[in-house]
Design an enzyme around this catalytic site. Structure first.
Site, PDB file in Angstrom:
ATOM      1  N   GLU A 172       0.814  -1.220   0.000  1.00 30.55           N
ATOM      2  CA  GLU A 172       0.000   0.000   0.000  1.00 30.55           C
ATOM      3  C   GLU A 172       0.844   1.266   0.000  1.00 30.55           C
ATOM      4  O   GLU A 172       0.444   2.279  -0.560  1.00 30.55           O
ATOM      5  CB  GLU A 172      -0.938   0.009   1.217  1.00 30.55           C
ATOM      6  CG  GLU A 172      -1.941   1.141   1.205  1.00 30.55           C
ATOM      7  CD  GLU A 172      -3.102   0.904   2.158  1.00 30.55           C
ATOM      8  OE1 GLU A 172      -3.683   1.896   2.623  1.00 30.55           O
ATOM      9  OE2 GLU A 172      -3.432  -0.258   2.427  1.00 30.55           O
ATOM     10  N   ASP A 174      -2.549  -2.924   3.273  1.00 31.82           N
ATOM     11  CA  ASP A 174      -2.923  -3.059   4.686  1.00 31.82           C
ATOM     12  C   ASP A 174      -4.022  -4.097   4.834  1.00 31.82           C
ATOM     13  O   ASP A 174      -4.979  -4.134   4.052  1.00 31.82           O
ATOM     14  CB  ASP A 174      -3.411  -1.717   5.237  1.00 31.82           C
ATOM     15  CG  ASP A 174      -2.253  -0.756   5.488  1.00 31.82           C
ATOM     16  OD1 ASP A 174      -1.099  -1.167   5.310  1.00 31.82           O
ATOM     17  OD2 ASP A 174      -2.521   0.409   5.855  1.00 31.82           O
ATOM     18  N   TYR A 204      -0.792  -3.661  13.858  1.00 30.18           N
ATOM     19  CA  TYR A 204      -1.705  -2.936  12.975  1.00 30.18           C
ATOM     20  C   TYR A 204      -2.709  -2.120  13.782  1.00 30.18           C
ATOM     21  O   TYR A 204      -3.405  -2.651  14.650  1.00 30.18           O
ATOM     22  CB  TYR A 204      -2.441  -3.929  12.075  1.00 30.18           C
ATOM     23  CG  TYR A 204      -3.285  -3.283  11.004  1.00 30.18           C
ATOM     24  CD1 TYR A 204      -2.690  -2.589   9.951  1.00 30.18           C
ATOM     25  CD2 TYR A 204      -4.674  -3.368  11.046  1.00 30.18           C
ATOM     26  CE1 TYR A 204      -3.456  -2.002   8.970  1.00 30.18           C
ATOM     27  CE2 TYR A 204      -5.451  -2.786  10.067  1.00 30.18           C
ATOM     28  CZ  TYR A 204      -4.839  -2.101   9.030  1.00 30.18           C
ATOM     29  OH  TYR A 204      -5.603  -1.515   8.059  1.00 30.18           O
TER      30      TYR A 204
END
Length: 471
Positions: free
Chosen positions: A8, A104, A300
């Site tokens: 990403e 992601d 994350y």
């Protein structure tokens, strides 16, 4: 033949490329013997604008509303078209026979990659890299356990549905209200209900009429007892014992109470605590934690789970030691991994925790915002694995004539997770009292207070209200 990996962001692409041994620089990509790693810049493809369907939609005109294309279509974003071309050039290579989506691991990341592949009419098979941190270990394990991209088709459909709903509702409603009121008024799925919450609270505050109240306090030297609230001062004055009027102990009850340790952080809870404790806005917190994630210092961030998966239990002690080092605190004497490990409460991603990389790094070199956020995350780990906070609460009910006074005491039995609380836990001990004891008042006082209006929203309280909106 080679595999094309689509990340990403350039920073994540560089981390993946290093682990996969891709060091040769290509146009918008890094190449190795088996892999080519390229990247998006966030979204490279988006939904078309209204005027892309019909020129008549270019003007903000009530007569053309609602704008309802038969099928919403996508286009390349002009500002990042160069990188889109770089990605599709690699995608079209004859020696590329497989794609790995490494954006992601979440709904929006899925959309970033899928729209690129859809716009390029990709027919090559795809797999999905699904990881919660970008440490070398996580990347290696992720590539050893790639999933078929079809397993995430519903996640992609959910992302498309959200994007299309935002377009249909947001663009039409924004143009409608802007034309009606001759100014730009943004209407949307999130902004409109949030604005409604703010307007409703403002109305409640403006309509509020403060009212005074009064309480009588009796000081017995070792403790203070308080009456109920009265609307009139004379009512409070009337309950104060007259000269030598006896005050009797009506009852004394003690009860052990327990407060369980809080769960780990999801993004919203982290944003709320960061606002309350550090004064950061939700966006600032997201920016800081996203940067920490990209630096491999935390997992994350865009998660709605506050637990780890069951298979992570064996690694909890290492995470606790790492977190203690980050906070410069002693680790709990008793660590309870089962409190924070529950696979049934984890959906796409587990809770936000520091990585072991963060524990090996001098976090003093980080910008202050990132440093404070990683400490906040680490301290929550220490709380979450600690024993419950236990205390004994004593309530003494006193009577004087027909009037009741109450005194409360508290004795901490096990500090537990509150050892890592910013608020010091202190005992408030009542003397030994028994039913029927007669007490002597040392002094008395009338306290005046005023009812308070609802508080203005802070980012902390607004995030909480948004979480439960509609319930």
């Amino acid at each position: 033949m080679k595999t094309l990996v689509i990340a990403e962001k350039p920073s994540v692409a560089r981390d993946i490329a290093r682990v996969l041994g891709c060091s040769k620089k290509e146009n918008g990509a890094l190449e190795g013997n088996k892999y080519i790693v390229t990247w998006a810049l966030g979204h490279l493809v988006t939904l078309k604008d209204p005027e892309d369907y019909d020129k008549k939609y270019k003007e903000w005109n009530m007569a053309v509303l609602p704008m309802m294309p038969e099928k919403l279509q996508i286009k390349v974003i002009p500002q990042t078209g160069k990188q889109y071309h770089a990605v599709t050039t690699q995608l079209a290579r004859k020696d590329v026979n497989e794609i790995v989506i490494a954006t992601d691991a979440g709904r929006e990341g899925e959309l970033v990659a899928r729209w690129i592949l859809d716009k390029a009419h990709n027919q090559k098979p795809c797999k999905r890299l699904w990881i919660s941190s970008v440490t070398d270990k996580a990347i290696r394990e992720g590539f050893a356990n790639l999933k078929d991209a079809k397993e995430y088709d519903n996640l992609y459909r959910a992302a498309v549905s959200r994007a299309e709903a935002d377009w249909l509702v947001g663009i039409n409603a924004t143009r409608l209200f802007s034309v009606l009121y001759h100014r730009t008024l943004n209407v949307g799925r999130v902004v409109s209900p949030t604005l409604a919450l703010l307007v409703q609270r403002k109305a409640e505050i403006e309509a509020f009429k403060p009212e005074p109240f009064y309480t009588a306090e009796l000081d017995f030297g070792a403790f203070i007892a308080v009456s109920e609230k009265f609307k009139e001062k004379s009512e409070a004055e009337a309950v104060i014992p007259k000269d030598n009027e006896p005050v009797m102990v009506k009852s004394v009850t003690s009860k052990e109470k327990t407060e369980k340790a809080p769960a780990l952080y999801d993004l919203t809870t982290l944003q709320r605590d960061a606002n309350r404790q550090l004064g950061y806005t939700a966006q600032q917190t997201l920016d800081y934690v996203q940067s920490l994630y990209e630096k491999k210092f935390c997992t994350y961030p865009r998660t709605d789970s506050r637990y780890l998966t069951d298979d992570m239990a064996d690694g909890v002690n290492a995470i606790v030691i790492c977190s203690a080092g980050i906070c410069d605190e002693a680790a709990p004497s008793v660590v309870l991994p089962k409190q924070i490990c529950n696979s049934k409460k984890v959906s796409d991603h587990h809770a936000i925790i520091p990585t072991l990389v963060a524990g090996e790094t001098d976090i003093g070199t980080l910008p202050i915002g990132e440093r404070e956020i990683i400490k906040l995350i680490a301290k929550q780990v220490l709380r979450a694995v600690s024993e419950s906070y236990r205390f004994c609460e004593t309530v003494a009910v006193l009577s004087c004539g027909n009037h009741i006074f109450t005194a409360k005491g508290k004795v901490v039995q096990n500090i537990g997770w509150k050892a890592y609380s910013e608020k010091e836990q202190t005992d408030k001990v009542l003397p030994e009292l028994a039913d029927g004891d007669e007490l002597k008042v040392v002094s008395s006082e009338i306290k005046e207070g005023t009812t308070k209006p609802p508080s203005h929203f802070t980012e902390d309280s607004l995030l909480s209200a948004m979480e439960t909106a509609g319930e």
